[in-house]
Design an enzyme around this catalytic site. Sequence first.
Site, PDB file in Angstrom:
ATOM      1  N   TYR A 109      21.526  -9.020  97.420  1.00 49.93           N
ATOM      2  CA  TYR A 109      21.980 -10.353  97.004  1.00 49.93           C
ATOM      3  C   TYR A 109      22.900 -10.217  95.806  1.00 49.93           C
ATOM      4  O   TYR A 109      22.627  -9.453  94.873  1.00 49.93           O
ATOM      5  CB  TYR A 109      20.781 -11.239  96.626  1.00 49.93           C
ATOM      6  CG  TYR A 109      21.193 -12.534  95.941  1.00 49.93           C
ATOM      7  CD1 TYR A 109      21.448 -13.682  96.679  1.00 49.93           C
ATOM      8  CD2 TYR A 109      21.350 -12.600  94.552  1.00 49.93           C
ATOM      9  CE1 TYR A 109      21.841 -14.852  96.066  1.00 49.93           C
ATOM     10  CE2 TYR A 109      21.744 -13.773  93.928  1.00 49.93           C
ATOM     11  CZ  TYR A 109      21.987 -14.900  94.683  1.00 49.93           C
ATOM     12  OH  TYR A 109      22.394 -16.052  94.067  1.00 49.93           O
ATOM     13  N   GLU A 197      28.050 -16.925  95.937  1.00 53.39           N
ATOM     14  CA  GLU A 197      26.872 -16.204  96.422  1.00 53.39           C
ATOM     15  C   GLU A 197      27.233 -15.380  97.648  1.00 53.39           C
ATOM     16  O   GLU A 197      27.983 -15.858  98.516  1.00 53.39           O
ATOM     17  CB  GLU A 197      25.745 -17.170  96.810  1.00 53.39           C
ATOM     18  CG  GLU A 197      24.862 -17.599  95.661  1.00 53.39           C
ATOM     19  CD  GLU A 197      23.622 -18.327  96.147  1.00 53.39           C
ATOM     20  OE1 GLU A 197      22.644 -18.376  95.389  1.00 53.39           O
ATOM     21  OE2 GLU A 197      23.633 -18.845  97.279  1.00 53.39           O
TER      22      GLU A 197
END
Length: 386
Positions: A109, A197
């Site tokens: 991530y 993101e």
Amino acid sequence: MHLHEFQAKQLFAGYGVPVPEGRVADTVDGAVDAARELGGERWVVKAQVHAGGRGKAGGVQLADSPEAVREVAQRLLGSRLVTHQTGPAGLPVERLFIERPVDIGRELYLGMLVDRASRRVMVMASASGGMDIEAVAASTPDAIFTESVWPVAGLQPYQCRKLAFALGLSGGQVRELTQMLLALYRLFMAEDASLVEINPLVVTADGGLLALDAKLDLDDNALYRHPASAGLDDPGQQDPTERAAAGHGLNYVTLDGDIACMVNGAGLAMATMDLIKLHGGEPANFLDVGGGVTAERVAEAFKLILSDAKVRAILVNIFGGIVRCDLIAEGIIRAVQEVHLELPVVVRLEGTNVERGRRLLAESGLNLIAAEGLTDAAQKVVEAAR
């Protein structure tokens, strides 16, 4: 302003962030053509909506043939995808993004956002890719690594290397992640982003890094600097009432209750909703009509409120600072007459010429309930809704 995945990936690629090759389609035949153009024997069909959790909701599906792509596209296009972020109404699926599958070794991530507390850009990374980052933060906060960016110097390579080592990367992967993070930071600053993101950022079977998903939010207040980016907005992904409110310069958010609020000032609006909840009611909306309250703006606000069939009572809570209370009262009276309002309306006014404003409301002959204070107003509107 939220962007679709395919739009975010186009921007990523422009700044040198590696992304899978893909095609966007808004028709069933277009989806099949996109798969054939990409080549291969398997494809991933992704619904394009402004929400996370698409995979768990059936919005990301594998297809083993062009005919399977057709079947998935027929199911998704024109449907409403319901995820944990959309609410029960879901969001309309009007576009699909077609990609070839990637042989995944690991899922990571990456994220960047504006940290309001430190007033700096915060870079986040975690080895728990593919999961909701909020769940990771709640259950294992130590699994999230962060670097705060000093605005004068910008993101530094040594900070990127620290994050790479924390993620367990080595060799050329460290260099790849450093280049990727520096490119994302350039994008973040140049495009006036508020959130970036990549979840998941995958380590492929051959050891390379690839942004398998992409989320990008741009700051609406900076769009005047990016006229091309304004065209990336998708009004179909917005609540129709909220979109109509924005057209009249009103800040409106739809909620689930039955007591509508019309307030001038965001802080006062939040306090008003809190007091409604405190006294047993449920707000139907957040509505900030702004400091320069006019009869026209109040009328439009009432029309927005009345478009919600759940509303059973309305609380108007106005502080007359920039505009006198008697002028506000006149505007409320004209607006109520214009829209032929039949619901009970509780009005709390404070500020300049408040006594004259209250007198005008009392003498109007309309179904207006005067309140002396904020607590009194909340109690009266909750009772009126019941």
